[in-house]
Every structure is written in structure tokens, then in C-alpha cells.
Design a protein around this motif. Structure first.
Motif, mmCIF file in Angstrom:
data_model
loop_
_atom_site.group_PDB
_atom_site.id
_atom_site.type_symbol
_atom_site.label_atom_id
_atom_site.label_comp_id
_atom_site.label_asym_id
_atom_site.label_seq_id
_atom_site.Cartn_x
_atom_site.Cartn_y
_atom_site.Cartn_z
ATOM 1 N N LEU A 138 -8.763 -2.322 1.653
ATOM 2 C CA LEU A 138 -9.917 -2.531 0.694
ATOM 3 C C LEU A 138 -10.059 -1.774 -0.491
ATOM 4 N N LEU A 139 -9.971 -0.349 -0.375
ATOM 5 C CA LEU A 139 -9.935 0.457 -1.276
ATOM 6 C C LEU A 139 -8.813 0.515 -2.279
ATOM 7 N N TYR A 140 -7.831 0.099 -1.886
ATOM 8 C CA TYR A 140 -6.716 -0.038 -2.725
ATOM 9 C C TYR A 140 -6.838 -1.457 -3.768
ATOM 10 N N HIS A 141 -7.356 -2.357 -3.034
ATOM 11 C CA HIS A 141 -7.625 -3.495 -3.557
ATOM 12 C C HIS A 141 -8.346 -3.211 -4.873
ATOM 13 N N GLU A 142 -9.718 -2.602 -4.546
ATOM 14 C CA GLU A 142 -10.771 -2.306 -5.493
ATOM 15 C C GLU A 142 -10.242 -1.517 -6.646
ATOM 16 N N LEU A 156 0.933 -1.143 -0.008
ATOM 17 C CA LEU A 156 -0.029 0.064 -0.151
ATOM 18 C C LEU A 156 0.860 1.249 -0.078
ATOM 19 N N PRO A 157 0.324 2.218 -0.591
ATOM 20 C CA PRO A 157 1.152 3.723 -0.615
ATOM 21 C C PRO A 157 1.134 4.245 0.916
ATOM 22 N N LEU A 158 2.112 4.661 1.305
ATOM 23 C CA LEU A 158 2.199 5.335 2.609
ATOM 24 C C LEU A 158 1.357 6.583 2.859
ATOM 25 N N GLU A 159 1.063 7.239 1.911
ATOM 26 C CA GLU A 159 -0.241 8.137 1.831
ATOM 27 C C GLU A 159 -1.489 7.816 2.349
ATOM 28 N N MET A 179 -6.056 6.842 6.563
ATOM 29 C CA MET A 179 -7.115 5.895 6.359
ATOM 30 C C MET A 179 -6.680 4.877 7.611
ATOM 31 N N GLN A 180 -7.610 4.049 7.978
ATOM 32 C CA GLN A 180 -7.338 3.040 8.877
ATOM 33 C C GLN A 180 -6.965 1.786 7.655
ATOM 34 N N PRO A 181 -5.931 1.080 8.311
ATOM 35 C CA PRO A 181 -5.369 -0.094 7.503
ATOM 36 C C PRO A 181 -6.173 -0.796 6.819
ATOM 37 N N GLU A 182 -7.360 -1.298 7.516
ATOM 38 C CA GLU A 182 -8.391 -2.312 6.779
ATOM 39 C C GLU A 182 -9.084 -1.557 5.715
ATOM 40 N N ASP A 183 -9.449 -0.270 5.704
ATOM 41 C CA ASP A 183 -10.106 0.350 4.812
ATOM 42 C C ASP A 183 -9.374 0.714 3.740
ATOM 43 N N ALA A 184 -8.063 1.439 4.069
ATOM 44 C CA ALA A 184 -7.186 1.400 2.866
ATOM 45 C C ALA A 184 -6.896 0.353 1.986
#
Length: 454
Positions: free
Chosen positions: A55-59, A40-43, A48-53
Motif C-alpha cells: 500500500l505504501l509503495y503504491h501511494e 516492490l523493493p526487497l528492503e 514491513m508486512q507485505p500488505e502495508d509495504a
């Protein structure tokens, strides 16, 4: 009125279902891609919370990869379409006939290379010209009539007309025209052009040759008619003095005192030559009358048994002189044929005379009957002679053709078989021969049975 939406047609449902399957397949391939395993990108972790980040990044990554795959699939399909289009235009351009599309105003919208070559212009120059530009004024009417028929009946119409190429050369072209209508109702004509100049040229030559042949046939008919008239006239002129010569010779033969042996020999030669010449004159007269259409037959129900009995009586002295045995068929019941009695007897005597004349010494002649088809009877005359080759058989029944026997010991003119053939055909029959060299020949003719004839 109900506001319930209408059910889409089955074809639309099938297309939607197929598209959904393709998209699901692409999504599964995107989700399985190893590119999703990137960190995941550090930004994103800072805001964001790690779990939300995660999931979003995955989508986002799945969507990105899915788009890339769709683009790749589109590029592949586009390449295939381009290749198919190239193959189509190669076939279209190199077709052995010219093709062009013409709008409702008669302007050429599209043409293949064959059409451009045929009309003697470049394809770019051909497009936007009217197709009638290449037609002389007289020929345009033929094209317009063809288009009118197409508009009336809707089926493909064909015509043949002359066109003038871009370099001024006249050519003959066969056109096949059909019609298509667009969504807006605009008319488009599809025109196929085929060069038939060589065929037209050959047809013109053939017409000239046919006309020459017809003139030659007419001249030959006139010459043949003149020949028949001459033979008829001469035959009548010859028969009167011949009858007189034969009459005086017979009187001398029967005179008292009887002629001396030397005189008797001379008288016999006169009588023999006279009868031979009279028979020849009669044959020529028959042939000339048949060819001139002046010979009339009296067809009736005739007994074949009686005709053969008369012929047997007439032919026996000739057969006995040659040491030949002639056998005739026996009749268990009457055999009646539709024929002219005198002419039927003439045909039978001719076949028997030839079988005796050209037979082996002490040979046999066999007369037989058969029924080759219902309502018909065949009379065959078989001999033990030298037989005929296929070439000789092919030349039989031709007047004055003795098949190489002109220098032989046997007298003849080659007229008898020709006359017999024509007489049999005039009586509604047919005549033929089968022969083997060294074995012998079988001459036959067929006639129709009269009612109650067998």
C-alpha cells in the motif's frame, strides 16, 4: 461578533473547484499508469508486512507519477506562454506606429522597435531617456498641456508637435496618450507616436496654394468688376447714338416722297442692323448689371396666362416667317407666379426665339406647363431642331458661348441664355434643358407659385 468564517466569493469557489478537478484527473492518470506494476523493493519487504509495504509503495509511486505529470503539464504551459509572448512582441515591435511607456517622471520605460526607428536611436539607448529629450522647448509646452488634460479628464488625449530625432532631423509626430495607474498608485503613460511629416508638408503646400488661389480670385473679381463697369459704361454710351440712328432711319423710311427701292433696301438694312445691335447692347447691359449686383427686380404676383399671351403676340411674326407652328397651353384656372413681369417676359421670349431660330424648316414649337413639386410650376419650350450633344449641353448658359454656331446663318451672341439663367435664379427659380441629337431640345424653367396661383 460571530467567528463564523466568511463565504468565499463565487470566483474563488469556481477556481478551487476547477483546480480540484484537474488534480483528480492527474491522480487517475497516475493510478492507471503501467509504471505502478513494478515489483516492490526487497528492503521494504524485510521491515514491513507485505500488505502495508504494497500500500505504501503504491501511494508513493502514484505521488511520484503525479508530480512528473504536473511537471510535464507545467513545461507544456510554459512553452505555450513563451510562444504567445514571442508572437505578442513580434506584433508589438513590428507595429506600424511607435509605442512607448513613460513613468510619472517622464522617463521612457519601454518602447517598440518602430518608436526607436522613428526617433533615430536604438531601443536600448531610448529606454531611460525622457520623452521630452526629443522635443524642442517650444514643443514641450504642447506635450505638457496634453498631459495636463489627460490628468484632468482621464480620457485619451491627442496632440501634434515637432520632435528632433537622435540624428538631428526634425519630424512632425501625432501623439495619442492615455494613462494607467498601478496597485501602488504609480502613474504610467502609454504614448503612441505616428509620423505625420508628409501630411504636414502637404498641408503647408495646400495652404500656400489656397492663398495663391485666394489672391487670384481677388484679382479676377477686380478684373470682372472692371469689365462690368466698362460694359455698363459702353452700353450706355452706345445706346444713345443707336437710338438716334434708328430714329433717323425710320424718318427716312416714312419721308415724302418715299425712298426709291435702292434707298428702301439700304434703310431696311440700317434699321435691321440697328435693332439687332441695340438688342445686343441691352443684353450686355443686363449681364453687366447682374454681375455687378446692380439689377433690381420688382417681384409680384403675375399671371402666367397674360405673360404667355403677350409673348405669343410678339413671337408669331417670327414663327410665321420661318413657317413654324407654335402652340401655347390653355388655362382652366388662373396660374399666378412670383416674378418680375418684364424679366419673366424677357426669359420666355428668349427661349421661344431660340426654339424658332434653331428649329427645322416647317417644324413645331410646343409650350407646356407642369407642376413638378407642390408650390412650383414648370414652363417647357420644346422644339424639333437638331438637338444638342451632352458636351454642348454642359457648356450651355455660358456668356458668349454659341456652341460652334459662330459661323452659322443665325444671328446671335450667346448672351441670352446666360442672362435668362441669372434672371430666373434671381426670381427664386431654376432653369435647365434636356436634348437629343437629331430629335430636338426642351428648355424649361421653374418658378414658385404665388398664393392662390393654381
Amino acid at each position: 461578533m460571530s467567528d463564523t468564517p466568511k463565504t468565499p466569493p463565487p470566483s474563488a469557489v469556481d477556481e478551487t473547484a476547477g483546480l480540484a478537478v484537474v488534480l483528480q484527473s492527474l491522480r487517475r492518470r497516475a493510478q492507471d499508469s503501467h509504471q505502478l506494476k513494478a515489483p516492490l523493493p526487497l528492503e521494504m519487504l524485510k521491515v514491513m508486512q507485505p500488505e502495508d509495504a504494497q500500500l505504501l509503495y503504491h501511494e508513493l509511486r502514484v505521488h511520484q507519477i503525479e508530480l512528473e505529470m504536473q511537471n510535464e503539464e507545467l513545461r507544456r504551459v510554459q512553452l505555450e506562454l513563451e510562444q504567445a509572448r514571442e508572437r505578442y512582441f513580434d506584433l508589438y515591435d513590428m507595429a506600424p506606429v511607435g509605442y512607448c511607456t513613460v513613468d510619472g517622471e517622464g522617463q521612457i520605460q519601454e518602447a517598440n522597435l518602430t518608436a526607436a526607428t522613428l526617433l533615430g536611436v536604438t531601443r536600448s539607448a531610448l529606454v531611460k531617456l525622457r520623452i521630452t529629450h526629443f522635443m524642442p522647448m517650444v514643443q514641450r509646452k504642447i506635450y505638457q498641456q496634453c498631459c495636463a488634460l489627460l490628468d484632468t479628464f482621464g480620457k485619451t488625449q491627442t496632440c501634434e508637435l515637432q520632435m528632433i530625432t537622435g540624428v538631428g532631423q526634425p519630424i512632425w509626430v501625432s501623439l495619442a496618450i492615455n494613462m494607467a495607474r498601478g496597485v501602488s498608485g504609480a502613474v504610467t503613460l502609454r504614448v503612441m507616436l505616428k509620423d505625420v511629416s508628409e501630411q504636414v508638408r502637404l498641408d503647408a503646400i495646400l495652404q500656400v496654394k489656397n492663398a495663391e488661389l485666394e489672391r487670384a480670385r481677388q484679382l479676377a473679381d477686380k478684373a470682372n468688376s472692371a469689365k462690368s463697369d466698362f460694359l455698363t459704361s459702353m452700353s450706355h454710351e452706345l445706346r444713345s447714338p443707336l437710338n438716334a440712328i434708328l430714329g433717323f432711319a425710320q424718318l427716312m423710311e416714312a419721308s415724302r416722297p418715299p425712298p426709291t427701292p435702292a434707298q428702301k433696301s439700304s434703310i431696311d438694312q440700317i434699321i435691321h442692323g440697328g435693332w439687332y445691335l441695340l438688342g445686343l447692347v441691352n443684353e450686355i447691359l443686363d449681364l453687366a448689371s447682374i454681375e455687378a449686383g446692380q439689377l433690381a427686380l420688382a417681384l409680384a404676383r403675375e399671371s402666367l396666362e397674360e405673360v404667355l399671351a403677350d409673348c405669343q403676340t410678339m413671337i408669331e411674326p417670327q414663327a410665321t416667317a420661318r413657317g413654324l407652328v407654335v402652340s401655347f397651353p390653355s388655362f382652366a384656372q388662373p396660374c399666378l407666379v412670383q416674378a418680375d413681369r418684364r424679366r419673366l417676359k424677357q426669359v420666355v421670349i428668349n427661349l421661344l426665339s431660340n426654339a424658332i431660330k434653331y428649329n427645322r424648316q416647317h417644324g413645331t414649337v410646343t409650350v407646356s406647363l407642369s407642376q413638378p413639386a407642390p408650390g412650383r410650376v414648370r414652363l417647357s419650350v420644346q422644339d424639333d431642331g437638331l438637338g444638342l450633344s451632352p458636351e454642348q449641353v454642359a457648356n450651355l448658359f455660358q456668356p458668349f458661348n454659341r456652341l460652334g454656331q459662330e459661323g452659322g446663318a443665325q444671328e446671335g451672341t450667346g448672351i441670352g441664355l446666360a442672362v435668362s439663367k441669372r434672371l430666373v435664379e434671381m426670381m427664386g427659380g431654376s432653369i435647365g434643358v434636356s436634348s437629343r441629337v437629331g430629335v430636338g431640345s426642351v428648355f424649361w424653367f421653374e418658378l414658385a407659385l404665388a398664393e392662390g396661383g393654381a
